[in-house]
Design a protein around this motif. Sequence first.
Motif, short mmCIF file in Angstrom:
data_model
loop_
_atom_site.label_atom_id
_atom_site.label_comp_id
_atom_site.label_asym_id
_atom_site.label_seq_id
_atom_site.Cartn_x
_atom_site.Cartn_y
_atom_site.Cartn_z
N ALA A 227 -4.66 0.10 -6.43
CA ALA A 227 -5.30 0.78 -5.47
C ALA A 227 -5.25 -0.39 -4.09
CB ALA A 227 -6.68 1.07 -5.71
N PRO A 228 -4.39 -0.09 -3.08
CA PRO A 228 -4.42 -1.28 -1.80
C PRO A 228 -5.53 -1.70 -1.22
CG PRO A 228 -2.62 0.40 -1.63
CD PRO A 228 -3.70 0.89 -2.79
N MET A 229 -6.47 -0.84 -1.11
CA MET A 229 -7.96 -1.15 -0.54
C MET A 229 -8.80 -1.69 -1.45
SD MET A 229 -8.07 -0.16 2.80
CE MET A 229 -9.88 -0.27 3.38
N LEU A 230 -8.78 -1.64 -2.84
CA LEU A 230 -9.41 -2.39 -3.67
C LEU A 230 -8.84 -4.00 -3.64
CD1 LEU A 230 -10.06 0.02 -6.92
CD2 LEU A 230 -11.67 -0.83 -4.94
N CYS A 231 -7.62 -3.93 -3.90
CA CYS A 231 -7.00 -5.39 -4.25
C CYS A 231 -6.79 -6.07 -2.89
CB CYS A 231 -5.80 -5.42 -4.96
SG CYS A 231 -4.47 -4.64 -4.01
N GLY A 232 -6.80 -5.37 -1.71
CA GLY A 232 -6.28 -5.78 -0.24
C GLY A 232 -4.86 -5.24 -0.12
N LEU A 233 -4.31 -5.00 1.36
CA LEU A 233 -3.15 -4.53 1.49
C LEU A 233 -1.95 -5.69 1.35
CD1 LEU A 233 -4.49 -1.95 2.36
CD2 LEU A 233 -2.79 -1.80 3.89
N PRO A 234 -2.57 -6.90 1.45
CA PRO A 234 -1.27 -8.20 1.73
C PRO A 234 -1.33 -8.24 0.01
CG PRO A 234 -3.30 -8.77 3.12
CD PRO A 234 -3.73 -7.43 2.38
N THR A 235 -2.08 -8.19 -0.89
CA THR A 235 -2.16 -8.44 -2.49
C THR A 235 -1.06 -7.34 -2.69
OG1 THR A 235 -4.21 -9.42 -2.32
CG2 THR A 235 -3.00 -8.81 -4.50
N PHE A 236 -1.40 -6.11 -2.32
CA PHE A 236 -0.38 -4.96 -2.83
C PHE A 236 0.94 -5.47 -2.20
CE2 PHE A 236 1.61 -1.08 -2.74
CZ PHE A 236 1.09 -0.28 -3.68
N ALA A 237 1.35 -5.80 -1.19
CA ALA A 237 2.58 -6.04 -0.78
C ALA A 237 3.15 -7.16 -1.53
CB ALA A 237 2.63 -6.36 0.89
N GLU A 238 2.38 -8.28 -1.99
CA GLU A 238 2.97 -9.31 -2.72
C GLU A 238 3.22 -9.08 -4.08
OE1 GLU A 238 1.35 -13.55 -2.55
OE2 GLU A 238 0.73 -12.90 -4.52
N ILE A 239 2.39 -8.11 -4.68
CA ILE A 239 2.67 -7.48 -6.00
C ILE A 239 3.93 -6.54 -6.05
CG2 ILE A 239 1.94 -5.87 -7.69
CD1 ILE A 239 0.59 -8.65 -7.88
N ALA A 240 3.99 -5.88 -4.89
CA ALA A 240 5.42 -4.91 -4.57
C ALA A 240 6.49 -5.80 -4.85
CB ALA A 240 5.28 -4.37 -3.32
N ALA A 241 6.54 -7.03 -4.15
CA ALA A 241 7.64 -7.91 -4.27
C ALA A 241 7.93 -8.48 -5.76
CB ALA A 241 7.41 -9.12 -3.60
N GLN A 242 6.80 -8.62 -6.37
CA GLN A 242 7.12 -9.11 -7.71
C GLN A 242 7.53 -7.84 -8.80
OE1 GLN A 242 3.63 -10.67 -9.63
NE2 GLN A 242 4.44 -10.47 -11.66
N ALA A 243 6.97 -6.72 -8.48
CA ALA A 243 7.31 -5.55 -8.98
C ALA A 243 9.00 -5.11 -8.97
CB ALA A 243 6.76 -4.06 -8.81
N ALA A 244 9.34 -5.02 -7.69
CA ALA A 244 10.89 -5.26 -7.31
C ALA A 244 11.64 -6.03 -8.17
CB ALA A 244 11.01 -5.42 -5.91
N GLN A 245 11.35 -7.16 -8.50
CA GLN A 245 12.08 -7.90 -9.21
C GLN A 245 12.36 -7.44 -10.70
OE1 GLN A 245 12.71 -11.98 -8.88
NE2 GLN A 245 12.86 -11.03 -6.65
N ALA A 246 11.19 -6.72 -11.01
CA ALA A 246 11.16 -6.40 -12.41
C ALA A 246 11.93 -4.83 -12.52
CB ALA A 246 10.00 -6.44 -12.91
N ASP A 247 12.03 -4.42 -11.09
CA ASP A 247 12.38 -2.97 -11.00
C ASP A 247 11.46 -2.01 -11.67
OD1 ASP A 247 14.28 -0.99 -10.43
OD2 ASP A 247 15.09 -0.60 -12.18
N ILE A 248 10.14 -2.31 -11.17
CA ILE A 248 9.10 -1.52 -11.67
C ILE A 248 8.65 -0.72 -10.32
CG2 ILE A 248 6.72 -1.82 -12.04
CD1 ILE A 248 7.21 -3.81 -14.28
N ALA A 249 8.36 0.49 -10.55
CA ALA A 249 7.65 1.46 -9.26
C ALA A 249 6.35 1.25 -9.22
CB ALA A 249 8.37 2.97 -9.44
N LEU A 250 5.80 1.59 -8.03
CA LEU A 250 4.62 1.31 -7.73
C LEU A 250 3.80 2.61 -7.04
CD1 LEU A 250 3.88 -1.91 -5.62
CD2 LEU A 250 2.67 -1.22 -7.55
N LEU A 251 2.77 2.93 -7.71
CA LEU A 251 1.92 4.32 -7.45
C LEU A 251 0.48 3.56 -6.79
CD1 LEU A 251 1.35 7.28 -7.81
CD2 LEU A 251 0.23 6.73 -10.09
N ALA A 252 0.31 3.98 -5.63
CA ALA A 252 -0.78 3.69 -4.80
C ALA A 252 -1.84 4.45 -4.98
CB ALA A 252 -0.43 3.36 -3.34
N HIS A 253 -3.28 3.98 -5.28
CA HIS A 253 -4.23 5.09 -5.59
C HIS A 253 -5.11 4.98 -4.25
CE1 HIS A 253 -7.96 6.74 -7.01
NE2 HIS A 253 -7.20 7.17 -7.97
#
Lengths: 371, 371
Positions: A227-253
């Motif tokens: 959930a971007p508003m719970l973790c903070g949008l900048p943190t979501f964006a950083e996790i998205a970069a890590q997820a991309a490396q692992a080819d993991i999709a992201l569901l935002a709540h």
Amino acid sequence: VAERLRVLYEIEGDEATAHALAHGIALEQSVELPAAAIPPAVVAARVPGEVESIEPAGADRWQAWVSYHLDTTGFDTMQLLNVLFGNTSMQTRVALLDADLPPALLAAWPGPRVGIPGLRARLGAAFRALTCTALKPVGYAPSQFASLVERFARAGIDVIKEDHGIANQRFAPFAERVRLCQEAIARAAQATGRRALYVPNLSGPPATLRAHLELAHAAGVEMVMLAPMLCGLPTFAEIAAQAAQADIALLAHCALAGTPRIAADFLLGRLYRLIGADAVIFVNHGGRFGWPPDQVRRLATNLRAPWGNLRPAFPVPAGGMTTDRVAEMIDFYGPDTLLLISGALYPDNDGLEVRARAFVEAAHAPDRERM
Amino acid sequence: VAERLRVLYEIEGDEATAHALAHGIALEQSVELPAAAIPPAVVAARVPGEVESIEPAGADRWQAWVSYHLDTTGFDTMQLLNVLFGNTSMQTRVALLDADLPPALLAAWPGPRVGIPGLRARLGAAFRALTCTALKPVGYAPSQFASLVERFARAGIDVIKEDHGIANQRFAPFAERVRLCQEAIARAAQATGRRALYVPNLSGPPATLRAHLELAHAAGVEMVMLAPMLCGLPTFAEIAAQAAQADIALLAHCALAGTPRIAADFLLGRLYRLIGADAVIFVNHGGRFGWPPDQVRRLATNLRAPWGNLRPAFPVPAGGMTTDRVAEMIDFYGPDTLLLISGALYPDNDGLEVRARAFVEAAHAPDRERM
């Protein structure tokens, strides 16, 4: 002429108030100085915000476009948010409606890495609406969630996510839960010959989010929720970069996203897509929260419309949805939609598969009709 | 009886609506299932939220206390936020007013590591109100900010922070800016024999925040600023832990905190203190934003009142303050206050020191009178 970031605000008040506030916003969101105190070199470089237009938008309502120097954003999520609405969020008569990011700015964000085409490929579902449900309730043990995963997957649900309230509590610690649930989804896939995705919910400080994403990846998970508003949008964006490396999709709540002074279609439709959400859960009109139909339509449009090089993301309308609304939701949103029904499948434990199958059939029906 | 997290919501509507919404909140924020569908073992463990009371609070306004099982919070910032207001933030008729964290929950957060006594010790100012100003505007080069730092420090300002809009833009990249500004504050301290703090603003994804904090520490910086709502409260809490290791104090900024459905005195007064803010900037009543006097008084009280083992944090009233309001602000907030005046010191470059000295004198005056 240098490209600028253009931002649309709604202002409440009479015409003089609207003009004063618009010019106040332009300075507040950039140099934070009265016009007379801005150093000439800073003015010459066009660093201060500039009011581009103010138009009436109803009784005592105005829409103002204000533009900012691209460099003030630092081309970074946290500072972009700050330029868009930082201090102005405290102006009770101003709302943030939209923004126009020129190509040079937009290029700083990769957006969804998997997106609609990638998720469809993963699920082997080229055209039809997709189905999603949620694991409930918090308080269950990992083995109980795993049993639910297997039953939902066997019933044909595409995406089986965890409730956003299932974090890393003692009831069902993340590591054990993810291991058992991912094993369950693999078993179901082997039994049915059909793929489905188990989507664990990430929660915690950034270091925990990173560690849990790694752990989920190691377990074979292909999509996670955050959930971007719970973790903070900048943190979501950083996790998205890590997820991309692992080819993991992201569901935002959408948890904590109910701020009445940022338009939901902009926050969830544009910003969540920008920072890398492949699918975005939001509250459908007519549910237990009830955002207006116009707004959720714009939200879904923002997630899927052409936007620079950003992939489209799935809208996931939710919040008290029921199977008898599936046809109407597909009419409203079109088939590029991930339909989320959860609470309505749960009223009695024995009927869970029957209800899940009815949901899946309803979601697949329009597709069969078209073929 | 097991201790529970008690949360206070304000609900708009008639009595029947208020009761329905309160019971809806209790389930929404915990099990996310209709009452009839909750497994008996989960009910027996008291995992679902429970409505404790609903009292009238004005015309069509109600205040409801709802309690939650401590374990649903995971004793973690992100999930605590989620339990407090995650989905309910999207209920347009509900606001989050306050929460009562029992000792077992409160103990999970260390709160301010430096706090009021620590900052006073650092500045050698035992009783008087402290002074704070801001470096402006974005667009300046590092050497220009460094020059401002030295001038403000020589004028006697205690805390010289950067505008929250000064991030890591090309105008003044963080590393060079921090080096020059910290050198400037050291020079001023040597010249005056009086300590002052230069407070750089952190901005970026979590990895950048960590790296910049490390860099600031290496340069000798003793306090940094970070906006919890921009970076996310869980990220702020994580940075607070890193800052504690380096004995660096944290100044929390209110950017993006203007959400009308979370009471500012709770969000900035309690939650920001909980996650480790040593001082919290907020908009004073009567400034260019204008939060109500009652609310900012409660906010300041929340920051300083006894609360478990948490140290008190400085309130930093701001937003268009001027030197002629200093006496009134000290009357209103008391001397345990960090007074922030910035824009008003800037109207002309030559007058900057004179204005800064006048501010410092006004802030020190009540102290001299008491002696």
